[in-house]
Design an enzyme around this catalytic site. Sequence first.
Site, PDB file in Angstrom:
ATOM      1  N   ASP A  71      63.132 102.808  92.032  1.00 23.38           N
ATOM      2  CA  ASP A  71      62.696 103.874  92.930  1.00 23.38           C
ATOM      3  C   ASP A  71      61.276 104.297  92.578  1.00 23.38           C
ATOM      4  O   ASP A  71      60.660 103.721  91.674  1.00 23.38           O
ATOM      5  CB  ASP A  71      63.674 105.048  92.932  1.00 23.38           C
ATOM      6  CG  ASP A  71      63.695 105.808  91.611  1.00 23.38           C
ATOM      7  OD1 ASP A  71      62.724 105.752  90.841  1.00 23.38           O
ATOM      8  OD2 ASP A  71      64.703 106.489  91.351  1.00 23.38           O
ATOM      9  N   ALA A  72      60.771 105.289  93.281  1.00 25.30           N
ATOM     10  CA  ALA A  72      59.375 105.690  93.123  1.00 25.30           C
ATOM     11  C   ALA A  72      59.074 106.269  91.741  1.00 25.30           C
ATOM     12  O   ALA A  72      57.912 106.480  91.399  1.00 25.30           O
ATOM     13  CB  ALA A  72      58.984 106.694  94.214  1.00 25.30           C
TER      14      ALA A  72
END
Lengths: 152, 152, 152, 152
Positions: C24-25
């Site tokens: 994820d980010a």
Amino acid sequence: MKTETERPACDYQMAIRVYWEDTDAGGVVFYANYLKFFERVRTDWLRDLGLSQETLRKLGKGMFVVSDLQMRYLRSARLDDQIVVTTLLVEQGRVSLVLKQQAWRQDELLAEGQVRIGWVCPAEPGANTATGAFKPGRIPEDILKLLPVRQS
Amino acid sequence: MKTETERPACDYQMAIRVYWEDTDAGGVVFYANYLKFFERVRTDWLRDLGLSQETLRKLGKGMFVVSDLQMRYLRSARLDDQIVVTTLLVEQGRVSLVLKQQAWRQDELLAEGQVRIGWVCPAEPGANTATGAFKPGRIPEDILKLLPVRQS
Amino acid sequence: MKTETERPACDYQMAIRVYWEDTDAGGVVFYANYLKFFERVRTDWLRDLGLSQETLRKLGKGMFVVSDLQMRYLRSARLDDQIVVTTLLVEQGRVSLVLKQQAWRQDELLAEGQVRIGWVCPAEPGANTATGAFKPGRIPEDILKLLPVRQS
Amino acid sequence: MKTETERPACDYQMAIRVYWEDTDAGGVVFYANYLKFFERVRTDWLRDLGLSQETLRKLGKGMFVVSDLQMRYLRSARLDDQIVVTTLLVEQGRVSLVLKQQAWRQDELLAEGQVRIGWVCPAEPGANTATGAFKPGRIPEDILKLLPVRQS
């Protein structure tokens, strides 16, 4: 809805097992998940050429991102299926590469796609890659020279 | 396998529709996807308190990450279901918060969990958050003061 | 936040590569995705015992579903990491099994969980498994006898 | 890499928030996840026309599946972004529909695609839809008459 019966030559291939996470309530692999499978194979193909994500960041301070793609879905993969996903470099430009990718279950072609990946690097050098912007650029020479050469 | 019939009070709730992507070949929502639903609600709850991800980065130079959780799955959500996911702050410490979260379909409790989120910030100030390491730390005061006060 | 430095014995283990889809980010594996990894290993462990999903349907007309779980997240896996995920049967009942599962990067314990899987079969014999209801039941003898025997 | 600055007319649109689950370690929405967003909007568009998944099963004993698609990725959506995803019926045949779909962040076009969905029904009437095969067929009249009429 034809399915080719002979698996063509490719640059790299990978066996992928279908798990519960890949399927949907239709009993088959969810259509977006073939893009996950294709990405895994592109990444392993690059790693096999000596271009891991870390090496890409070091060599070119950038990464490849998908700019466009076409997909055809012919037959459905199902839970527990063992499929083979292939990738073949069909076009090599200065700013992008085009890959032909296929998913097979034995001699059945399940899905195929053509994926263009373009090179991007941080818009500002040294920027935080998690929050900063990227801009397209030329694929660094050190990367190009590791790609398979095609006669054309 | 009891299901409570009255939805208890909560700090925040959100309606979530079940789409094909959420389901698996068993015809129901894949068990990991309830963690996605719970994360959406925690994020919107924080945003509703004035703590968007961007604000968290600015106020505290960090973010919340899940450190542990417990889940109970009671009934299955299915394609097209409209469910309601809730969150309630049940414990507020200096380094972590504990949230009780539930997924309901009308008066049926489908799944519930308790999730501890801990505060982390970059191990080295100014590090690239995409590649650098994070370390646990105290939740910044500016964040704590926005959380709902509980009598204890 | 201790991390054990020796990998304990297990019934089954599997190497898993971290791809873009898993991250994820925050630059790390999204917390719900460890549940995908754990499910892959449980499924392959069962298959290795002779209990593929198809065999389960034939032997018992049912399947295992997760009824509850606990997770602890200790360190983050990142893009390109090669991790090893293990599973160990720690409790065998008449209606459910409890598995202890861990994710390791070399000698670092990244995450661990305890997962209870219960046996369910169609509420009405011959029902469409994509749309029909399931009810909990006793694990069929033909399945139990294939599980590893533990001294207790 | 042009981005249109005016959002064209569409048959249906939906606001979608970007959560952690949608992003990858590049800090942006993972390319396969736009296909999830597009599917959500197609499903809600059909539901809005009176064609929920349950109605589709009742009216036509079948469902729509994606047979091919093209995607162009122009700009990246990021964590917390509120985007608008649109769908427009651009071709209506007897066995398939073609939809043009776009993802916008305010006046920026982020991604667009063209998606062909074909009608399939169980190869054998009354088969278990979780395990049985599907075959392409004509879209039932009761479904066609609910679709928006286009002048051509």
